[in-house]
Design a protein around this motif. Structure first.
Motif, PDB file in Angstrom:
ATOM      1  N   ALA A 123      -5.989   5.020  -9.703  1.00  0.00           N
ATOM      2  CA  ALA A 123      -5.118   6.129  -9.296  1.00  0.00           C
ATOM      3  C   ALA A 123      -3.710   5.944  -9.865  1.00  0.00           C
ATOM      4  O   ALA A 123      -3.073   6.912 -10.295  1.00  0.00           O
ATOM      5  CB  ALA A 123      -5.080   6.225  -7.774  1.00  0.00           C
ATOM      6  N   ILE A 132       1.686   6.953  -6.555  1.00  0.00           N
ATOM      7  CA  ILE A 132       0.575   7.833  -6.927  1.00  0.00           C
ATOM      8  C   ILE A 132       0.958   9.295  -6.697  1.00  0.00           C
ATOM      9  O   ILE A 132       0.556  10.183  -7.451  1.00  0.00           O
ATOM     10  CB  ILE A 132      -0.688   7.455  -6.131  1.00  0.00           C
ATOM     11  CG1 ILE A 132      -1.212   6.086  -6.595  1.00  0.00           C
ATOM     12  CG2 ILE A 132      -1.774   8.513  -6.269  1.00  0.00           C
ATOM     13  CD1 ILE A 132      -2.268   5.482  -5.683  1.00  0.00           C
ATOM     14  N   TRP A 142       0.837  -1.201   0.000  1.00  0.00           N
ATOM     15  CA  TRP A 142       0.000   0.000   0.000  1.00  0.00           C
ATOM     16  C   TRP A 142       0.870   1.249   0.000  1.00  0.00           C
ATOM     17  O   TRP A 142       0.608   2.203  -0.758  1.00  0.00           O
ATOM     18  CB  TRP A 142      -0.935   0.016   1.217  1.00  0.00           C
ATOM     19  CG  TRP A 142      -1.953   1.109   1.107  1.00  0.00           C
ATOM     20  CD1 TRP A 142      -3.187   1.025   0.530  1.00  0.00           C
ATOM     21  CD2 TRP A 142      -1.780   2.470   1.524  1.00  0.00           C
ATOM     22  NE1 TRP A 142      -3.812   2.259   0.576  1.00  0.00           N
ATOM     23  CE2 TRP A 142      -2.969   3.162   1.176  1.00  0.00           C
ATOM     24  CE3 TRP A 142      -0.760   3.161   2.154  1.00  0.00           C
ATOM     25  CZ2 TRP A 142      -3.157   4.518   1.447  1.00  0.00           C
ATOM     26  CZ3 TRP A 142      -0.940   4.519   2.420  1.00  0.00           C
ATOM     27  CH2 TRP A 142      -2.112   5.181   2.074  1.00  0.00           C
ATOM     28  N   VAL A 160      -7.325   1.817  -6.207  1.00  0.00           N
ATOM     29  CA  VAL A 160      -5.887   2.099  -6.244  1.00  0.00           C
ATOM     30  C   VAL A 160      -5.334   1.968  -7.661  1.00  0.00           C
ATOM     31  O   VAL A 160      -4.516   2.788  -8.101  1.00  0.00           O
ATOM     32  CB  VAL A 160      -5.132   1.170  -5.273  1.00  0.00           C
ATOM     33  CG1 VAL A 160      -3.628   1.186  -5.551  1.00  0.00           C
ATOM     34  CG2 VAL A 160      -5.381   1.582  -3.827  1.00  0.00           C
ATOM     35  N   SER A 208       2.370   1.867  -3.381  1.00  0.00           N
ATOM     36  CA  SER A 208       1.406   2.486  -4.299  1.00  0.00           C
ATOM     37  C   SER A 208       1.196   3.958  -3.943  1.00  0.00           C
ATOM     38  O   SER A 208       1.062   4.810  -4.832  1.00  0.00           O
ATOM     39  CB  SER A 208       0.082   1.723  -4.260  1.00  0.00           C
ATOM     40  OG  SER A 208      -0.628   1.952  -3.049  1.00  0.00           O
ATOM     41  N   TRP A 209       1.188   4.265  -2.659  1.00  0.00           N
ATOM     42  CA  TRP A 209       0.910   5.624  -2.207  1.00  0.00           C
ATOM     43  C   TRP A 209       1.982   6.604  -2.682  1.00  0.00           C
ATOM     44  O   TRP A 209       1.663   7.687  -3.192  1.00  0.00           O
ATOM     45  CB  TRP A 209       0.806   5.627  -0.678  1.00  0.00           C
ATOM     46  CG  TRP A 209       0.366   6.912  -0.074  1.00  0.00           C
ATOM     47  CD1 TRP A 209      -0.869   7.478  -0.136  1.00  0.00           C
ATOM     48  CD2 TRP A 209       1.170   7.803   0.717  1.00  0.00           C
ATOM     49  NE1 TRP A 209      -0.898   8.662   0.572  1.00  0.00           N
ATOM     50  CE2 TRP A 209       0.340   8.891   1.098  1.00  0.00           C
ATOM     51  CE3 TRP A 209       2.489   7.781   1.139  1.00  0.00           C
ATOM     52  CZ2 TRP A 209       0.810   9.937   1.880  1.00  0.00           C
ATOM     53  CZ3 TRP A 209       2.966   8.828   1.924  1.00  0.00           C
ATOM     54  CH2 TRP A 209       2.127   9.895   2.282  1.00  0.00           C
ATOM     55  N   THR A 238      -7.741   4.195  -1.230  1.00  0.00           N
ATOM     56  CA  THR A 238      -6.853   5.321  -0.930  1.00  0.00           C
ATOM     57  C   THR A 238      -7.316   6.061   0.321  1.00  0.00           C
ATOM     58  O   THR A 238      -6.591   6.907   0.845  1.00  0.00           O
ATOM     59  CB  THR A 238      -6.821   6.302  -2.107  1.00  0.00           C
ATOM     60  OG1 THR A 238      -8.170   6.672  -2.446  1.00  0.00           O
ATOM     61  CG2 THR A 238      -6.158   5.664  -3.327  1.00  0.00           C
ATOM     62  N   HIS A 239      -8.507   5.726   0.805  1.00  0.00           N
ATOM     63  CA  HIS A 239      -9.049   6.324   2.031  1.00  0.00           C
ATOM     64  C   HIS A 239      -8.977   5.288   3.142  1.00  0.00           C
ATOM     65  O   HIS A 239      -9.577   4.218   3.054  1.00  0.00           O
ATOM     66  CB  HIS A 239     -10.501   6.750   1.815  1.00  0.00           C
ATOM     67  CG  HIS A 239     -11.159   7.296   3.051  1.00  0.00           C
ATOM     68  ND1 HIS A 239     -10.947   8.577   3.509  1.00  0.00           N
ATOM     69  CD2 HIS A 239     -12.013   6.725   3.943  1.00  0.00           C
ATOM     70  CE1 HIS A 239     -11.647   8.779   4.609  1.00  0.00           C
ATOM     71  NE2 HIS A 239     -12.294   7.669   4.903  1.00  0.00           N
TER      72      HIS A 239
END
Length: 575
Positions: free
Chosen positions: A489, A406, A399, A486, A402-403, A423-424
C-alpha cells in the motif's frame, strides 16, 4: 474539572514544562506541587498524577505538574553528569513558582522516586505547609538496586564501552550514580509540615520504610494493588482512583478555607536547546485540530518566520503513552533534527497525556474511530506539503504513521518496530488493546485460565505450511500480519519508506514471512529499506538497541530530505 494551563517556567537557560490545574474561578485555597517518578514509572503514572491534579482543582486547590530538567519535555539531557542536582533544583523552582503565584499554603507531593527527590530538595525549598510521600522510594541506594535489577532481568547487559548506567525508561551518566546513591529521605526535613505517608503493605513492612514511619509524625494511608499503577503488566496502567481521592481529600482537609487569586507563568515558547555553535532551538506549545490535541512544536533552526513550512516530522505516540517516545527518544530526536533545519511536532491523541481530561474519563481505544480521526486531524492541522512531511512512530504509532502516509498526507514514513502489518483491523484486536472496562461491583470474575483462541493455535502451523499466497490472503483480512500488505500500500502511494527494527522485531518480521514479502515487492519496484539492528527490544528500553533506533531514524530522515549531516543539537544550554 477546573481550568488547565500549560507553560514553560523557571530559568530561561533551563526551562521546565509545567501543567497548571486551577479552580474555575482561578482563586485557590493553596497550591500543590506534584513531583513525578523517573524512567518508565514516569510514563506509566502520568495519567494518574493528572487525575490527582484534576481532583485537587475540584477541591479549590491549584496543582502544578512538571517535568524535571532532563526528563519529559523540559530542557536538558537525561544523561547529564549533574542530573541529580538538576532534579532537585527543578523541585526548588516548582515550589518557588507555586509560592510566587500568590498561594498562601503549599503542599509538596512526591510519587516513588519523586518522593525521594522532593524530600531531599526540601532544605533548599524552605518550609512547606504539608507533604505527601506517595509510595516512596526512601533512598537512592534502594532506587538504583531496584532499577538495575529490573533492567538486568528484562534487558540484559549493555555494551561496556558506553559507561552510562541504564534504568528502565532512561539512562544516567556514570557521574550521577554516586550522588543518587547518597540520597535518603530524612524525617527531620519534614518536621513542622503536616505529612502523609502512603505506602503499599509490602513496602510498609520493610525495615527502611518502617524506620521512616517511626521517625515521622505522619498520617498513614495503605495503598492496595498499587503495582498495577506504577509497574503495570499491560498497555494501560490502572489508575487507583479511590487512593487518589483519599490523597486529594487529605490535602484539601489541611488547606485554608479562604481563597486567593493565583497567577502562574504563561510562557508558550522557550529555548530548549542550543546547537554546538550556540544557535537556539525553540519549542512552542500548540493545540491541533478542532479537538485541540496538545502538541509541542520544535522549530528547525532557520525555519522560524518562513511563510511555507519546510521539512517537518510528525511523531506519533505509542499505545497509551504520552508524546515522549521510547525513553524520551522523540524529544531528543526532535531537538537534534532541529539543528538540521527540520521542524517537528509530537502530540497526544484524545484522552492520552495532556489532551482532554483524565478524571472520570478513559483514553480513546487504540485503532478506534476516534484515534483514526485524531491521526488525520493532526496531520491536516500542520498545513505541511506532503512532500515536506515525514511521519514516524513505534509499534501502534508506526501503524498510524503508515496509515496517514497511505492516505496521501506524507512523502516519507519511518516505521519503528512495527508489528501490525494489516490495513484491516479486526474487532477482536481493538477489543484486546482497548482500555479495561470495570466489571460490576463485587464481581471478581472467574479464576479459570483463559482459553487460547483457535486462531492462535492454528497460526504457527499456517505460518510454516501454508503457501505464501494463502498466507497473504489471510493477512489482507487481518487474520495474520504479513508485511507485504502495508508495504505494498505504501509503494502504491509512492511513499519513501524505511522500516527500522530492533533485533527482537526483526525476528518477528522474519516469522511473519517478511523476507518473502520483500522479494515479491522488489519485483514490483519497491525501493523502501528494512534496517535491522543487532540488539534491542520492542519497546526501546534496551539502551544499545535504542541508540541503534536513534541513528537509523536520523539517517532515514536526513536522507529522504536530502540533508547532509550537520552539527548535532546540544540539549543543555550553552553557558
Amino acid at each position: 474539572m477546573g481550568v488547565r494551563d500549560t507553560s514553560w517556567f523557571g530559568d530561561p537557560e533551563s526551562p521546565l514544562l509545567g501543567h497548571i490545574h486551577l479552580p474555575d474561578s482561578r482563586r485557590a485555597r493553596g497550591a500543590v506541587v506534584l513531583c513525578p517518578p523517573l524512567g518508565k514509572e514516569h510514563i506509566d503514572t502520568y495519567r494518574g498524577i493528572k487525575v490527582l491534579a484534576e481532583q485537587l482543582a475540584e477541591r479549590g486547590l491549584a496543582a502544578l505538574r512538571f517535568d524535571y530538567t532532563g526528563t519529559g519535555d523540559s530542557a536538558g539531557e537525561q544523561d547529564s553528569p549533574d542530573a541529580v542536582a538538576a532534579w532537585q533544583r527543578s523541585v526548588v523552582t516548582a515550589v518557588a513558582t507555586a509560592r510566587a503565584s500568590g498561594a498562601a499554603h503549599v503542599t509538596l507531593v512526591g510519587l516513588r522516586a519523586g518522593a525521594l527527590i522532593a524530600a531531599t530538595a526540601l532544605p533548599e525549598c524552605g518550609p512547606v505547609d504539608a507533604a505527601v510521600l506517595w509510595d516512596p522510594i526512601v533512598s537512592g541506594r534502594m532506587l538504583l538496586r531496584e532499577q538495575r535489577a529490573l533492567y538486568q532481568v528484562t534487558q540484559g547487559g549493555d555494551d561496556p564501552a558506553d559507561p552510562r548506567v541504564s534504568i528502565i525508561g532512561g539512562v544516567l551518566a556514570p557521574e550521577a550514580v554516586e550522588p543518587l546513591r547518597a540520597l535518603a529521605v530524612d524525617a527531620q526535613v519534614l518536621a513542622g509540615a503536616r505529612t502523609l505517608l502512603a505506602t503499599r503493605p509490602a513496602a510498609r513492612d520493610t525495615a527502611a520504610v518502617s524506620a521512616l514511619a517511626t521517625a515521622l509524625d505522619a498520617d498513614e494511608l495503605s495503598l492496595d494493588g498499587h503495582e498495577s499503577f506504577t509497574t503495570p503488566s499491560t498497555l494501560h496502567p490502572t489508575v487507583p482512583t479511590e487512593d487518589l481521592t483519599r490523597i486529594a481529600d487529605w490535602i484539601a482537609a489541611g488547606a485554608p478555607g479562604s481563597t486567593h487569586e493565583v497567577h502562574f507563568p504563561t510562557r508558550q515558547h522557550a529555548v530548549v536547546a542550543t546547537t554546538r555553535s550556540g544557535v537556539p532551538v525553540h519549542e512552542r506549545i500548540e493545540h491541533l485540530g478542532p479537538n485541540e490535541m496538545f502538541a509541542l512544536h520544535t522549530e528547525g533552526v532557520g525555519a522560524s518566520g518562513c511563510e511555507t513550512p519546510g521539512p517537518t516530522v510528525l511523531f506519533f505516540g505509542t499505545a497509551y503513552e504520552h508524546r515522549l517516545g521510547p525513553s524520551r527518544l522523540w524529544v531528543e530526536l526532535a531537538r537534534s533534527l532541529a539543528a538540521h533545519g527540520i521542524s517537528s511536532i509530537r502530540f497526544d491523541r484524545t484522552g492520552v497525556g495532556d489532551t482532554g481530561t483524565a478524571h472520570g474519563a478513559a483514553p480513546a481505544p487504540l485503532y478506534s474511530g476516534v484515534s483514526d480521526r485524531d491521526a488525520e486531524e493532526a496531520v491536516t492541522a500542520l498545513g505541511v506539503d506532503p512532500r515536506n512531511l515525514a511521519v514516524i512512530g513505534l509499534c501502534s504509532g508506526a501503524w498510524y504513521a503508515s496509515w496517514v502516509a497511505i492516505g496521501g498526507h506524507a512523502r516519507t514514513a519511518v516505521l519503528v518496530n512495527m508489528i501490525l502489518w494489516s490495513t484491516h483491523r479486526r474487532k477482536s484486536l481493538r477489543e484486546m488493546l482497548g482500555p479495561p472496562v470495570p466489571g460490576p461491583p463485587g464481581n471478581g470474575g472467574d479464576d479459570k485460565p483463559a482459553e487460547i483462541p483457535l486462531r492462535a493455535r492454528v497460526k504457527p502451523w499456517a505460518q510454516k505450511y501454508l503457501p505464501y499466497r494463502l498466507w497473504l490472503l489471510l493477512g489482507r483480512f487481518g487474520v495474520t500480519q504479513v508485511p507485504e500488505v502495508v508495504l505494498e500500500a505504501l509503494r502504491r502511494a509512492e511513499v519513501a519508506t524505511t522500516v527500522v527494527l530492533s533485533a527482537q522485531d526483526h525476528r518477528s518480521f522474519r516469522y511473519q514471512r517478511g523476507e518473502e514479502s520483500l522479494r515479491r515487492l522488489r519485483r514490483r519496484g519497491f525501493t523502501g529499506r528494512i534496517v535491522a539492528g543487532p540488539v534491542g527490544d520492542h519497546g526501546g528500553y534496551q539502551r544499545d538497541g535504542r541508540e541503534f533506533l536513534r541513528s537509523a531514524v536520523v539517517s532515514a530522515v536526513l536522507g529522504e530530505f536530502g540533508i547532509l549531516p550537520a552539527e548535532p543539537a546540544n540539549t543543555e544550554r550553552a553557558s
